[in-house]
Motif scaffolding. Structure first.
Motif, PDB file in Angstrom:
ATOM      1  N   GLU A 305      37.596  48.208  40.416  1.00  0.00           N
ATOM      2  CA  GLU A 305      37.692  46.757  40.181  1.00  0.00           C
ATOM      3  C   GLU A 305      38.655  46.461  39.027  1.00  0.00           C
ATOM      4  OE1 GLU A 305      33.200  45.619  41.756  1.00  0.00           O
ATOM      5  OE2 GLU A 305      33.623  45.561  39.618  1.00  0.00           O
ATOM      6  N   LYS A 306      38.543  47.251  37.966  1.00  0.00           N
ATOM      7  CA  LYS A 306      39.439  47.048  36.811  1.00  0.00           C
ATOM      8  C   LYS A 306      40.894  47.342  37.198  1.00  0.00           C
ATOM      9  CE  LYS A 306      36.235  48.150  33.073  1.00  0.00           C
ATOM     10  NZ  LYS A 306      35.709  49.249  32.264  1.00  0.00           N
ATOM     11  N   GLU A 307      41.097  48.459  37.876  1.00  0.00           N
ATOM     12  CA  GLU A 307      42.452  48.845  38.265  1.00  0.00           C
ATOM     13  C   GLU A 307      43.075  47.824  39.227  1.00  0.00           C
ATOM     14  OE1 GLU A 307      43.748  50.949  36.024  1.00  0.00           O
ATOM     15  OE2 GLU A 307      44.823  51.788  37.738  1.00  0.00           O
ATOM     16  N   LEU A 308      42.284  47.385  40.199  1.00  0.00           N
ATOM     17  CA  LEU A 308      42.796  46.422  41.187  1.00  0.00           C
ATOM     18  C   LEU A 308      43.123  45.092  40.514  1.00  0.00           C
ATOM     19  CD1 LEU A 308      40.250  47.324  43.987  1.00  0.00           C
ATOM     20  CD2 LEU A 308      42.731  47.692  44.114  1.00  0.00           C
ATOM     21  N   SER A 309      42.280  44.686  39.581  1.00  0.00           N
ATOM     22  CA  SER A 309      42.529  43.448  38.845  1.00  0.00           C
ATOM     23  C   SER A 309      43.804  43.570  38.012  1.00  0.00           C
ATOM     24  CB  SER A 309      41.308  43.166  37.959  1.00  0.00           C
ATOM     25  OG  SER A 309      41.558  42.055  37.162  1.00  0.00           O
ATOM     26  N   ARG A 310      43.934  44.693  37.317  1.00  0.00           N
ATOM     27  CA  ARG A 310      45.114  44.908  36.448  1.00  0.00           C
ATOM     28  C   ARG A 310      46.406  44.965  37.274  1.00  0.00           C
ATOM     29  NH1 ARG A 310      48.278  49.144  35.012  1.00  0.00           N
ATOM     30  NH2 ARG A 310      47.169  50.667  36.295  1.00  0.00           N
ATOM     31  N   LEU A 311      46.365  45.708  38.389  1.00  0.00           N
ATOM     32  CA  LEU A 311      47.588  45.911  39.168  1.00  0.00           C
ATOM     33  C   LEU A 311      47.991  44.687  39.988  1.00  0.00           C
ATOM     34  CD1 LEU A 311      46.964  49.465  40.682  1.00  0.00           C
ATOM     35  CD2 LEU A 311      48.882  48.837  39.208  1.00  0.00           C
ATOM     36  N   PHE A 312      46.993  44.052  40.591  1.00  0.00           N
ATOM     37  CA  PHE A 312      47.330  43.068  41.631  1.00  0.00           C
ATOM     38  C   PHE A 312      47.265  41.611  41.187  1.00  0.00           C
ATOM     39  CE2 PHE A 312      46.484  46.862  44.137  1.00  0.00           C
ATOM     40  CZ  PHE A 312      47.582  46.837  44.978  1.00  0.00           C
ATOM     41  N   THR A 313      46.520  41.288  40.136  1.00  0.00           N
ATOM     42  CA  THR A 313      46.429  39.876  39.738  1.00  0.00           C
ATOM     43  C   THR A 313      47.816  39.270  39.484  1.00  0.00           C
ATOM     44  OG1 THR A 313      44.210  40.201  38.872  1.00  0.00           O
ATOM     45  CG2 THR A 313      45.393  38.241  38.106  1.00  0.00           C
ATOM     46  N   PRO A 314      48.696  39.948  38.713  1.00  0.00           N
ATOM     47  CA  PRO A 314      50.025  39.345  38.500  1.00  0.00           C
ATOM     48  C   PRO A 314      50.830  39.200  39.792  1.00  0.00           C
ATOM     49  CG  PRO A 314      49.682  41.279  37.071  1.00  0.00           C
ATOM     50  CD  PRO A 314      48.536  41.224  38.015  1.00  0.00           C
ATOM     51  N   ILE A 315      50.681  40.170  40.697  1.00  0.00           N
ATOM     52  CA  ILE A 315      51.436  40.100  41.971  1.00  0.00           C
ATOM     53  C   ILE A 315      50.901  38.965  42.836  1.00  0.00           C
ATOM     54  CG2 ILE A 315      52.181  41.384  44.014  1.00  0.00           C
ATOM     55  CD1 ILE A 315      51.655  43.978  42.442  1.00  0.00           C
ATOM     56  N   PHE A 316      49.582  38.844  42.901  1.00  0.00           N
ATOM     57  CA  PHE A 316      48.988  37.761  43.701  1.00  0.00           C
ATOM     58  C   PHE A 316      49.378  36.398  43.124  1.00  0.00           C
ATOM     59  CE2 PHE A 316      45.049  40.482  45.085  1.00  0.00           C
ATOM     60  CZ  PHE A 316      45.886  41.294  45.828  1.00  0.00           C
ATOM     61  N   ASN A 317      49.396  36.285  41.797  1.00  0.00           N
ATOM     62  CA  ASN A 317      49.815  35.012  41.184  1.00  0.00           C
ATOM     63  C   ASN A 317      51.243  34.673  41.594  1.00  0.00           C
ATOM     64  OD1 ASN A 317      47.403  34.527  39.852  1.00  0.00           O
ATOM     65  ND2 ASN A 317      48.063  35.464  37.929  1.00  0.00           N
ATOM     66  N   LYS A 318      52.107  35.668  41.493  1.00  0.00           N
ATOM     67  CA  LYS A 318      53.516  35.464  41.827  1.00  0.00           C
ATOM     68  C   LYS A 318      53.690  35.135  43.317  1.00  0.00           C
ATOM     69  CE  LYS A 318      57.942  37.728  41.166  1.00  0.00           C
ATOM     70  NZ  LYS A 318      58.608  38.996  40.960  1.00  0.00           N
ATOM     71  N   ALA A 319      52.891  35.769  44.146  1.00  0.00           N
ATOM     72  CA  ALA A 319      53.003  35.583  45.599  1.00  0.00           C
ATOM     73  C   ALA A 319      52.339  34.294  46.075  1.00  0.00           C
ATOM     74  CB  ALA A 319      52.370  36.778  46.317  1.00  0.00           C
ATOM     75  N   LYS A 320      51.742  33.558  45.133  1.00  0.00           N
ATOM     76  CA  LYS A 320      51.027  32.315  45.477  1.00  0.00           C
ATOM     77  C   LYS A 320      49.977  32.568  46.571  1.00  0.00           C
ATOM     78  CE  LYS A 320      54.449  28.880  44.041  1.00  0.00           C
ATOM     79  NZ  LYS A 320      55.325  29.751  43.256  1.00  0.00           N
TER      80      LYS A 320
END
Ligand code: FE2
Length: 381
Positions: A305-320
């Motif tokens: 959960e920590k790793e997925l949050s760290r890796l993907f939150t910025p990408i998901f934000n950028k990808a709208k």
């Protein structure tokens, strides 16, 4: 391995499988349906030489598809996944399996047994011009096909484009029949001969001494379980979230490598979201078994959960990203966006409910129904 359309040969003498004779073992079921291709999975009850025949309105005669590798057609096997390609978007096709039992396979003499042909089945390719699409989503079945059946019966299955199994549909795999018993045979019976399921891998599908053969059962993208599926103006990003605990945890015995695999997916997704096809989509959904959010499990299980949050939150934000759907926790959690930190909502489905996801030009509808048929969430995004 490549799939080829073969010149049709004389078709005669086929019979439908006999109950106690040579026949189809599992399937057929559809995987990886796109605008121009589909893959048909099936097994035969004995070693065979099998192919798929496809017909469509306007074709003079059926086309025949088989896998060919380095000059040899797939044969003397019981397990098949055959890609049908060269199709047109949003069009109906019909297909059937033709198989010949191989009783004896000697260097200079092959002896065939019975030949069979299945009933013709229909399917549709996807359509980039479609105005709407819908999906049925179930997770954490854990080998309980009876529960999965109940949930499918409570869903809008008949109008859905596909069923999404959001991970942990089995608990672990040590026998060849586990995925079939857990959800594949049921899917074949109810819908998968005509519309696909998308199997998002959960942490439990990575467990057991047969986990490394899971790709023999479900469609993959170049051998990997992460991919983007496009339906009309909707992008469905499928991620493979791996195990929940660190790779170094003793229960894995040193043979897991999910940290680097999650990194690989982050790098891949950073590129994918730049594509014209993705940017044109007005609905952007992520399907990942373990949520990118600390849900409060035991501390060793928070690793993913920590790793997925760290890796993907910025990408998901950028990808709208409009919505992330997850499972894993066996309890429902509705996570709202968190200002500029996390600009997308996450819905975690419990293990006893089904999601009907409807995507239109106007937006996203999420309906969650429990196994007693009670609607527990009805939300528009
Ligand atoms: Fe899980």
């Amino acid at each position: 391995m490549r799939s080829i359309a073969l010149t049709i040969i004389a078709l005669f003498g086929y019979t439908i499988a006999l109950a106690d004779g040579f026949g189809i073992g599992h399937g057929p079921y559809l995987q990886n349906v796109t605008e121009d291709k589909v893959t048909v999975f099936f097994t035969t009850s004995a070693p065979s030489f099998a192919w798929i025949e496809v017909e469509s309105d306007g074709w003079v005669e059926p086309r025949r598809f088989a896998n060919s590798e380095a000059g040899l057609l797939d044969a003397y096997t019981k397990s098949y996944s055959i890609e049908i390609n060269g199709l047109e978007r949003g069009k109906q096709y019909r297909y059937r399996i033709v198989a010949k039992e191989m009783k004896e396979f000697r260097p200079y003499k092959i002896t065939y047994g019975d030949s069979i042909a299945t009933e013709w089945e229909r399917f549709y390719t996807t359509d980039s011009k479609a105005k709407e699409c819908s999906f049925v989503i179930i997770n954490d079945g854990h080998d309980n096909a009876g529960k999965v059946r109940t949930l499918l019966e409570k869903s809008q299955l008949s109008s859905a484009n596909a069923v999404i199994y959001l991970g942990d549909m089995i608990s672990y795999s040590e026998r060849e029949d586990v995925p079939y018993n857990g959800f594949i045979d049921l899917s074949t019976e109810l819908f998968a001969r005509n519309k696909p399921f998308i199997a998002v891998r959960g942490n439990h599908e990575t467990r057991g001494n047969m986990a490394r053969r899971y790709k023999e059962y479900v469609g993959t993208h170049e051998g990997r379980f992460y991919n983007i599926y496009y339906y009309g103006n909707t992008a469905l990003i499928v991620l493979d979230t791996g195990e929940d605990k660190p790779d170094s945890h003793p229960v894995y015995g040193g043979i897991n490598d999910f940290d680097s695999y999650r990194n690989e997916q982050a790098l891949w997704l950073q590129q994918e979201i730049k594509s014209k096809r993705f940017r044109q989509c007005s609905n952007r959904i992520v399907l990942m078994h373990i949520p990118p959010y600390i849900t409060g499990n035991h501390h060793s299980e928070q690793h993913a959960e920590k790793e997925l949050s760290r890796l993907f939150t910025p990408i998901f934000n950028k990808a709208k990203i409009d919505l992330v759907l997850s499972g894993h926790t066996h309890r429902h959690i509705d996570i709202e966006p968190d200002g500029d930190e996390r600009k997308f909502p996450i819905i975690v489905n419990d293990n006893n409910s089904v999601i009907d996801l409807k995507l239109t030009k106007e937006g996203i509808g999420v309906t969650i129904t429990d196994k007693d048929g009670k609607v527990t969430l009805n939300k528009k995004l």
